[in-house]
Design a protein around this motif. Structure first.
Motif, PDB file in Angstrom:
ATOM      1  N   VAL A  93      19.398  16.246  12.685  1.00  0.00           N
ATOM      2  CA  VAL A  93      20.667  16.236  12.092  1.00  0.00           C
ATOM      3  C   VAL A  93      21.001  15.762  10.857  1.00  0.00           C
ATOM      4  O   VAL A  93      19.889  14.627  10.326  1.00  0.00           O
ATOM      5  N   VAL A  94      21.411  16.443   9.791  1.00  0.00           N
ATOM      6  CA  VAL A  94      21.466  15.996   8.348  1.00  0.00           C
ATOM      7  C   VAL A  94      22.778  16.242   8.152  1.00  0.00           C
ATOM      8  O   VAL A  94      23.911  16.765   8.741  1.00  0.00           O
ATOM      9  N   GLU A  95      23.410  15.658   7.009  1.00  0.00           N
ATOM     10  CA  GLU A  95      25.019  15.728   6.497  1.00  0.00           C
ATOM     11  C   GLU A  95      25.008  17.155   6.001  1.00  0.00           C
ATOM     12  O   GLU A  95      23.992  17.716   5.381  1.00  0.00           O
ATOM     13  N   PHE A  96      26.063  17.641   6.251  1.00  0.00           N
ATOM     14  CA  PHE A  96      26.516  18.830   5.488  1.00  0.00           C
ATOM     15  C   PHE A  96      26.558  18.817   4.121  1.00  0.00           C
ATOM     16  O   PHE A  96      27.049  17.778   3.588  1.00  0.00           O
ATOM     17  N   ASN A  97      26.247  19.718   3.627  1.00  0.00           N
ATOM     18  CA  ASN A  97      25.893  19.959   1.884  1.00  0.00           C
ATOM     19  C   ASN A  97      25.081  19.268   1.455  1.00  0.00           C
ATOM     20  O   ASN A  97      24.932  19.081   0.053  1.00  0.00           O
ATOM     21  N   ASP A  98      24.207  18.406   1.942  1.00  0.00           N
ATOM     22  CA  ASP A  98      23.032  17.653   1.483  1.00  0.00           C
ATOM     23  C   ASP A  98      21.771  18.480   1.443  1.00  0.00           C
ATOM     24  O   ASP A  98      21.099  18.645   2.463  1.00  0.00           O
ATOM     25  N   VAL A  99      21.579  19.133   0.210  1.00  0.00           N
ATOM     26  CA  VAL A  99      20.338  20.288   0.102  1.00  0.00           C
ATOM     27  C   VAL A  99      19.038  19.435   0.319  1.00  0.00           C
ATOM     28  O   VAL A  99      18.010  19.723   0.791  1.00  0.00           O
ATOM     29  N   GLU A 100      19.083  18.070  -0.339  1.00  0.00           N
ATOM     30  CA  GLU A 100      17.765  17.574  -0.221  1.00  0.00           C
ATOM     31  C   GLU A 100      17.428  17.130   1.160  1.00  0.00           C
ATOM     32  O   GLU A 100      16.260  17.126   1.521  1.00  0.00           O
ATOM     33  N   ALA A 101      18.430  16.494   1.784  1.00  0.00           N
ATOM     34  CA  ALA A 101      18.022  16.022   3.159  1.00  0.00           C
ATOM     35  C   ALA A 101      17.494  17.379   4.128  1.00  0.00           C
ATOM     36  O   ALA A 101      16.639  17.449   5.050  1.00  0.00           O
ATOM     37  N   LEU A 102      18.226  18.398   3.621  1.00  0.00           N
ATOM     38  CA  LEU A 102      17.970  19.536   4.663  1.00  0.00           C
ATOM     39  C   LEU A 102      16.601  20.008   4.287  1.00  0.00           C
ATOM     40  O   LEU A 102      15.713  20.561   5.319  1.00  0.00           O
ATOM     41  N   GLU A 103      16.344  20.197   3.035  1.00  0.00           N
ATOM     42  CA  GLU A 103      15.093  20.271   2.474  1.00  0.00           C
ATOM     43  C   GLU A 103      13.804  19.529   3.384  1.00  0.00           C
ATOM     44  O   GLU A 103      12.638  19.982   3.828  1.00  0.00           O
ATOM     45  N   ARG A 104      14.086  18.364   3.366  1.00  0.00           N
ATOM     46  CA  ARG A 104      13.193  17.200   4.071  1.00  0.00           C
ATOM     47  C   ARG A 104      13.220  17.698   5.585  1.00  0.00           C
ATOM     48  O   ARG A 104      11.902  17.805   6.023  1.00  0.00           O
TER      49      ARG A 104
ATOM     50  N   LEU B  56      20.948  26.898   1.607  1.00  0.00           N
ATOM     51  CA  LEU B  56      20.665  26.764   3.024  1.00  0.00           C
ATOM     52  C   LEU B  56      19.602  28.245   3.218  1.00  0.00           C
ATOM     53  O   LEU B  56      18.746  28.021   4.040  1.00  0.00           O
ATOM     54  N   ARG B  57      20.278  29.197   2.891  1.00  0.00           N
ATOM     55  CA  ARG B  57      19.537  30.672   3.292  1.00  0.00           C
ATOM     56  C   ARG B  57      18.040  30.505   2.495  1.00  0.00           C
ATOM     57  O   ARG B  57      17.170  30.983   3.096  1.00  0.00           O
ATOM     58  N   GLU B  58      17.953  30.064   1.428  1.00  0.00           N
ATOM     59  CA  GLU B  58      16.654  30.104   0.600  1.00  0.00           C
ATOM     60  C   GLU B  58      15.475  29.104   1.377  1.00  0.00           C
ATOM     61  O   GLU B  58      14.574  29.440   1.459  1.00  0.00           O
ATOM     62  N   ILE B  59      15.976  28.081   1.855  1.00  0.00           N
ATOM     63  CA  ILE B  59      15.190  27.154   2.291  1.00  0.00           C
ATOM     64  C   ILE B  59      14.837  27.562   3.774  1.00  0.00           C
ATOM     65  O   ILE B  59      13.562  27.415   3.981  1.00  0.00           O
ATOM     66  N   THR B  60      15.808  27.890   4.452  1.00  0.00           N
ATOM     67  CA  THR B  60      15.553  28.590   5.782  1.00  0.00           C
ATOM     68  C   THR B  60      14.668  29.692   5.797  1.00  0.00           C
ATOM     69  O   THR B  60      13.689  29.805   6.474  1.00  0.00           O
ATOM     70  N   ARG B  61      14.561  30.630   4.800  1.00  0.00           N
ATOM     71  CA  ARG B  61      13.763  31.754   4.745  1.00  0.00           C
ATOM     72  C   ARG B  61      12.328  31.117   4.416  1.00  0.00           C
ATOM     73  O   ARG B  61      11.184  31.504   4.898  1.00  0.00           O
ATOM     74  N   ARG B  62      12.074  30.452   3.296  1.00  0.00           N
ATOM     75  CA  ARG B  62      10.795  29.867   3.007  1.00  0.00           C
ATOM     76  C   ARG B  62      10.043  28.906   3.971  1.00  0.00           C
ATOM     77  O   ARG B  62       9.009  29.220   4.024  1.00  0.00           O
ATOM     78  N   THR B  63      10.691  28.445   4.857  1.00  0.00           N
ATOM     79  CA  THR B  63      10.235  27.536   5.777  1.00  0.00           C
ATOM     80  C   THR B  63       9.908  28.077   7.233  1.00  0.00           C
ATOM     81  O   THR B  63       9.641  27.740   8.194  1.00  0.00           O
TER      82      THR B  63
END
Length: 459
Positions: A198-209, A241-248
């Motif tokens: 779980v991460v905070e909404f709109n937090d791209v850095e936390a999503l990446e990690r 969100l779309r770029e990170i999910t595709r890349r991972t």
């Protein structure tokens, strides 16, 4: 001794609840009787959560209005927390339901209505393949299960403050910097550290990690958060969100159960999003329990390698681990067709969105006139009043600033004044039958509420 603000609000809540009890004697007596037979007083334990102290017992509903067993009338902006977004008893849905009831409801066989429905779902939402379920919860569970099957990964990532039905993986939030169960949900023997991130909404850095370990099968998200108050999307967040999910190698599931109010194809079509899977429910069959999930071509092909699309020698269908004898039943499909063909049309959405805009504008005018530190959010046919000066960026800001006592007072006052909003938050939804007069009725009641709290010195 002068009362504190919380004490004053509690006193006002007590007064409104007593007023509610006096004007709803039959509902109160029905509620008392219900304690003898239902685990939490009503057919669903959610029904106890109304701010009057007990629920209204409904006698009838039509369009955007409800009448209770005591004869009180309401303008309904709750609309079954979106389940009634088509309005109550819309003629096209009622006729389709009655017609199908005479022909048979549940046969575990497809009807030709389903051919039309499948084609329309693909056209509206942009994904080629669909499965029907009995609820959005079931649709989310099915989508998650497929994501795990084709990725081989165990975890689901959600955003703090989310709601995706009874999905265990989504029963988490961040509070005081720690991950725990959301909304006072009782532990249920699930090791959420093993199945959830779980991460905070709109937090791209936390999503990446969170996705960098490549142990997350899917991200499950609303395109715009609605359950924790309406939390707008930061610029660039969806693209990231779309770029990170595709890349991972992480699948993206978008849950449109609430945000389908954005337009005929939901928020996804309106903003050109590209999910791997899409979920919706509640409104999609005009109040008949239903859910849907769609998949992209790529997801379908990966799934078919595990579970072949056609194998006439195999009679058992449990390979996916999802389903149900009621899923896709003839009654649901008939009403779903009526909704998509006649009710949730572009013309009706235009009316619904115009009324939501009018309600939001009127509420903002009242707030600005009295210089209150509140704001109003709107997306499509949905609007919300929140007791903070600006929209929150994430769930943490909602937790830090939420005025639960003031929300309860507002809801109790609304019920006494003939306005219904969903008891879990102050969100207003329009249906095709909602009128400008209904919106004006809300504006008058909201103005009286502001006078009440200002006179009491709590704002």
């Amino acid at each position: 001794m002068q009362q504190s603000v919380p004490e004053t609000i509690d006193r006002l809540i007590d007064r409104e609840q007593e007023r509610f009890r006096r004007t709803h004697p039959r509902s109160f007596e029905d509620w008392r009787k219900g304690q003898a037979h239902f685990l939490y007083g009503g057919p669903s334990h959610w029904m106890r959560r109304w701010a009057g102290g007990f629920p209204v017992y409904a006698a009838e509903a039509k369009g955007a209005h409800i009448r209770d067993v005591d004869g009180n009338a309401y303008v309904d902006f709750a609309l079954g927390d979106t389940g009634g977004m088509c309005g109550h008893a819309p003629e096209a849905v009622t006729e389709a339901a009655v017609r199908q009831l005479r022909r048979g409801t549940t046969m575990m066989l497809p009807t030709e209505d389903s051919l039309w429905v499948g084609q329309e779902l693909s056209r509206r939402f942009g994904l080629p393949y669909w499965t029907l379920t009995t609820s959005a919860t079931d649709a989310n569970r099915g989508a998650i299960r497929i994501a795990r099957m084709i990725t081989g990964r165990p975890k689901v990532l959600v955003f703090s403050g989310c709601y995706h039905g009874g999905v265990e993986e989504a029963h988490v939030e961040i509070r005081d910097g720690k991950v725990g169960l959301r909304n006072m949900i009782h532990p249920n023997g699930v090791n959420h550290a093993a199945v959830s991130k779980v991460v905070e909404f709109n937090d791209v850095e936390a999503l990446e990690r969170a996705l960098s370990d490549e142990d997350v099968a899917c991200v499950l998200t609303e395109p715009l958060m609605t359950n924790f108050g309406m939390i707008p999307v930061a610029d660039g967040f969806h693209a990231a969100l779309r770029e990170i999910t595709r890349r991972t190698g992480t699948l993206l599931i978008i849950d449109e159960t609430h945000t389908i109010s954005s337009g005929p194809g939901g928020y996804t079509a309106l903003h050109g999003l590209e999910p791997d899977m899409l979920v919706a429910g509640k409104a999609i069959a005009g109040g008949i329990p239903a859910g849907i999930f769609g998949t992209s071509q790529e997801v379908a092909e990966r799934l078919w390698k595990i579970v072949p699309k056609v194998d006439p020698r195999v009679r058992q269908s449990a390979h996916l681990g999802i389903g149900g004898t009621l899923a896709g039943n003839a009654l649901t499909v008939a009403t779903m067709r009526a909704v998509l063909e006649h009710v949730l049309t572009p013309a009706n959405f235009e009316t619904m969105i115009a009324n939501a805009s009018l309600l939001a504008e009127d509420a903002r005018h009242v707030i600005e006139t009295h210089q209150l530190p509140w704001h109003v959010m709107q997306t499509g046919a949905r609007a919300e009043i929140m007791f903070t000066p600006r929209p929150p960026k994430n769930g943490a800001e909602v937790i830090a600033s939420r005025r639960g006592d003031l929300e309860t007072l507002l809801h109790a006052f609304y019920m006494n004044e003939g306005i219904l909003v969903t008891p879990f938050h102050t969100m207003f939804l329009m249906c095709p039958a909602t009128s400008a007069e209904d919106v004006d009725r809300h504006t008058q009641v909201f103005s009286r509420f502001v006078d009440l709290v200002r006179d009491a010195g709590v704002v």
